[in-house]
Scaffold this motif. Structure first.
Motif, short mmCIF file in Angstrom:
data_model
loop_
_atom_site.label_atom_id
_atom_site.label_comp_id
_atom_site.label_asym_id
_atom_site.label_seq_id
_atom_site.Cartn_x
_atom_site.Cartn_y
_atom_site.Cartn_z
N MET A 284 -12.79 2.85 -12.76
CA MET A 284 -11.58 2.08 -12.47
C MET A 284 -11.30 2.05 -10.97
O MET A 284 -10.87 1.05 -10.41
CB MET A 284 -10.40 2.72 -13.22
CG MET A 284 -9.13 1.87 -13.15
SD MET A 284 -9.32 0.30 -14.02
CE MET A 284 -7.74 -0.44 -13.70
N SER A 285 -11.54 3.21 -10.31
CA SER A 285 -11.32 3.28 -8.86
C SER A 285 -12.22 2.30 -8.13
O SER A 285 -11.79 1.63 -7.18
CB SER A 285 -11.59 4.69 -8.38
OG SER A 285 -11.48 4.77 -6.99
N LEU A 286 -13.49 2.17 -8.56
CA LEU A 286 -14.41 1.24 -7.91
C LEU A 286 -13.96 -0.20 -8.12
O LEU A 286 -13.99 -1.02 -7.19
CB LEU A 286 -15.82 1.44 -8.47
CG LEU A 286 -16.89 0.50 -7.93
CD1 LEU A 286 -17.02 0.66 -6.42
CD2 LEU A 286 -18.21 0.75 -8.62
N VAL A 287 -13.53 -0.53 -9.33
CA VAL A 287 -13.05 -1.88 -9.61
C VAL A 287 -11.84 -2.21 -8.74
O VAL A 287 -11.71 -3.32 -8.20
CB VAL A 287 -12.70 -2.02 -11.11
CG1 VAL A 287 -12.05 -3.37 -11.38
CG2 VAL A 287 -13.95 -1.84 -11.96
N GLY B 232 -10.15 -4.66 4.01
CA GLY B 232 -9.73 -4.60 2.62
C GLY B 232 -10.41 -3.47 1.86
O GLY B 232 -9.78 -2.76 1.08
N GLY B 233 -11.72 -3.30 2.09
CA GLY B 233 -12.46 -2.25 1.38
C GLY B 233 -11.97 -0.87 1.74
O GLY B 233 -11.76 -0.01 0.86
N LEU B 234 -11.78 -0.60 3.03
CA LEU B 234 -11.32 0.72 3.45
C LEU B 234 -9.89 1.01 2.99
O LEU B 234 -9.57 2.12 2.57
CB LEU B 234 -11.44 0.86 4.97
CG LEU B 234 -12.87 0.91 5.52
CD1 LEU B 234 -12.85 1.00 7.03
CD2 LEU B 234 -13.63 2.11 4.94
N ASN B 235 -9.02 0.00 3.07
CA ASN B 235 -7.65 0.19 2.60
C ASN B 235 -7.63 0.50 1.11
O ASN B 235 -6.89 1.38 0.64
CB ASN B 235 -6.80 -1.04 2.89
CG ASN B 235 -6.22 -1.02 4.29
OD1 ASN B 235 -5.74 0.01 4.74
ND2 ASN B 235 -6.23 -2.15 4.97
N LYS C 233 -4.70 5.21 -1.75
CA LYS C 233 -4.19 6.01 -2.85
C LYS C 233 -4.18 7.49 -2.52
O LYS C 233 -3.51 8.29 -3.19
CB LYS C 233 -5.03 5.76 -4.11
CG LYS C 233 -4.94 4.31 -4.62
CD LYS C 233 -5.82 4.10 -5.83
CE LYS C 233 -5.32 4.91 -7.02
NZ LYS C 233 -6.10 4.62 -8.24
N TRP C 234 -4.93 7.89 -1.49
CA TRP C 234 -5.06 9.31 -1.17
C TRP C 234 -4.32 9.71 0.10
O TRP C 234 -4.25 10.90 0.43
CB TRP C 234 -6.55 9.67 -1.02
CG TRP C 234 -7.38 9.16 -2.16
CD1 TRP C 234 -8.23 8.10 -2.15
CD2 TRP C 234 -7.41 9.67 -3.49
NE1 TRP C 234 -8.79 7.90 -3.38
CE2 TRP C 234 -8.32 8.87 -4.24
CE3 TRP C 234 -6.79 10.73 -4.14
CZ2 TRP C 234 -8.59 9.09 -5.57
CZ3 TRP C 234 -7.06 10.95 -5.47
CH2 TRP C 234 -7.95 10.15 -6.17
N VAL C 235 -3.80 8.75 0.81
CA VAL C 235 -3.12 9.05 2.08
C VAL C 235 -1.62 9.17 1.83
O VAL C 235 -1.03 8.35 1.12
CB VAL C 235 -3.38 7.93 3.11
CG1 VAL C 235 -2.58 8.17 4.38
CG2 VAL C 235 -4.87 7.86 3.42
N PRO C 236 -0.94 10.20 2.38
CA PRO C 236 0.51 10.32 2.23
C PRO C 236 1.21 9.06 2.74
O PRO C 236 0.74 8.41 3.67
CB PRO C 236 0.85 11.54 3.11
CG PRO C 236 -0.42 12.31 3.22
CD PRO C 236 -1.53 11.30 3.17
N LYS C 237 2.33 8.74 2.13
CA LYS C 237 3.04 7.51 2.46
C LYS C 237 3.39 7.43 3.94
O LYS C 237 3.29 6.37 4.56
CB LYS C 237 4.30 7.40 1.61
CG LYS C 237 5.00 6.06 1.75
CD LYS C 237 6.16 5.94 0.78
CE LYS C 237 6.83 4.57 0.90
NZ LYS C 237 7.95 4.45 -0.06
N TRP C 238 3.81 8.58 4.51
CA TRP C 238 4.22 8.54 5.92
C TRP C 238 3.06 8.24 6.86
O TRP C 238 3.26 7.75 7.97
CB TRP C 238 4.86 9.88 6.31
CG TRP C 238 3.93 11.06 6.23
CD1 TRP C 238 3.75 11.90 5.18
CD2 TRP C 238 3.02 11.51 7.25
NE1 TRP C 238 2.81 12.85 5.45
CE2 TRP C 238 2.34 12.65 6.73
CE3 TRP C 238 2.73 11.08 8.53
CZ2 TRP C 238 1.39 13.33 7.45
CZ3 TRP C 238 1.77 11.77 9.26
CH2 TRP C 238 1.11 12.88 8.73
N ALA C 239 1.83 8.56 6.43
CA ALA C 239 0.67 8.36 7.29
C ALA C 239 -0.03 7.03 7.06
O ALA C 239 -0.94 6.67 7.82
CB ALA C 239 -0.34 9.49 7.06
#
Length: 336
Positions: free
Chosen positions: A1-4, A36-39, A44-50
């Motif tokens: 699912m993560s890859l999709v 787009g790919g890197l974002n 999903k793994w980066v804290p909201k503030w960062a």
């Protein structure tokens, strides 16, 4: 699912880029795919503030790839400006303002079809736009403070910087004599080659200034030639010329220091109207505005930049800015 999810995010970025850029390039497409790919992979793994900081770094990487593939230069200054602008635009307060603005746009576009007094509602929105632009101009001033030899124009909407085709596009060109210069500038010459998508008949000069001096051109001026007497302050007279060169599709300005006794340029190199910048007296600016052609095509890109000459030195080229013309009729005909 993560890859999709990551693939979908990448394709969405590529589609948005191609759709909003009529004259797209392979470098731009590659930059959109990378961004787009890197974002999609990290958000999903980066804290909201960062997220704004990480997103800014990814945006710079995508821009670097775009320029590298398209064979265009991309300096540290360009990277710093892209990163700073991205972080500012991703700020939660700015996002809220834009969200409110977009909501008003949608309401206005719906009401225009059914309610006669929609113009009053849109006028309130346009006033809001003008107030927000004052804030945006302050942000731009801070972001670009490293290089005041630049050009600024309509902020527009979104990454494509959309504007309506009937919008008057206001530009400001700033110039500065380097603080490390050994003498004041006697002559400053500025040229701006305006886009083929702009109508020269709508050109209007705004105002200009340097140091503590400012002057507004007469209303709807298209040409100016005159002198500024600064014999008491600097011992010189400054000849000013500004106007359109229709053969070259250019707007030009010239500021020339003159010896009031001879009418020629001062022979003393220590005499000039623009000293090395000390924070106030070594800076100047000019403003003007134009409108897009009435028959401009939908999604046309309007580029803008300028070249600034100090005395006999090589020109300083400002960074390029752009807007995308939207020919559909909505309430947001006066963007930032």
């Amino acid at each position: 699912m993560s890859l999709v999810y990551r693939i979908g995010f990448t394709l969405e970025s590529l589609f948005d880029y191609v759709r909003s850029n009529k004259e797209w390039t392979w470098g731009g497409a590659a930059g959109a795919v990378i961004e787009g790919g890197l974002n999609g992979a990290v958000q999903k793994w980066v804290p909201k503030w960062a997220q704004p900081l990480v997103g800014g770094g990814i945006h710079v990487l995508g821009s670097w790839a775009q320029h590298a593939i398209d064979g265009e230069p991309y300096s540290f200054k360009d990277a710093f400006t892209d990163f700073s602008s991205y972080v500012v635009n991703e700020n939660s307060l700015v996002k809220k303002v834009k969200s409110i603005d977009k909501t008003i746009d949608k309401v206005c576009s719906l009401l225009e079809k059914y309610i006669d007094f929609i113009q009053k509602t849109c006028d309130v929105k346009r006033q809001l736009d003008r107030e927000v632009r004052k804030i945006a101009d302050g942000v731009t001033q801070w972001v670009r403070s490293m290089d005041p030899n630049d050009i600024s124009g309509p902020t527009g909407y979104g990454r494509a910087r959309f504007i309506q085709k009937d919008h008057r596009m206001e530009y400001k060109i700033r110039f500065e004599n380097n603080e490390n210069a050994t003498a004041p500038a006697q002559r400053v010459y500025i040229e701006h080659k305006y886009s083929e998508h702009l109508d020269a008949r709508t050109f209007i000069m705004g105002d200009f200034g340097f140091g503590n001096f400012t002057k507004e051109f007469p209303p709807k001026s298209k040409l100016f030639q005159g002198t500024i007497d600064m014999t008491a302050e600097l011992g010189i007279v400054i000849r000013v010329f500004a106007g359109l060169d229709l053969e070259k599709n250019m707007v030009i300005w010239e500021f020339q220091s003159l010896d009031p006794k001879t009418g020629d340029a001062p022979t003393d190199p220590s005499i000039g109207f623009l000293p090395p910048n000390n924070g106030t007296s070594g800076q100047g600016y000019v403003t003007f505005s134009m409108k897009p052609n009435k028959d401009v095509a939908h999604l046309s890109t309007v580029h803008a930049n300028a070249s600034i000459y100090f005395d006999q030195n090589e020109p300083i080229d400002t960074p390029n800015i752009f807007n995308t013309v939207n020919t559909y009729i909505f309430c947001f005909s006066n963007p930032l």
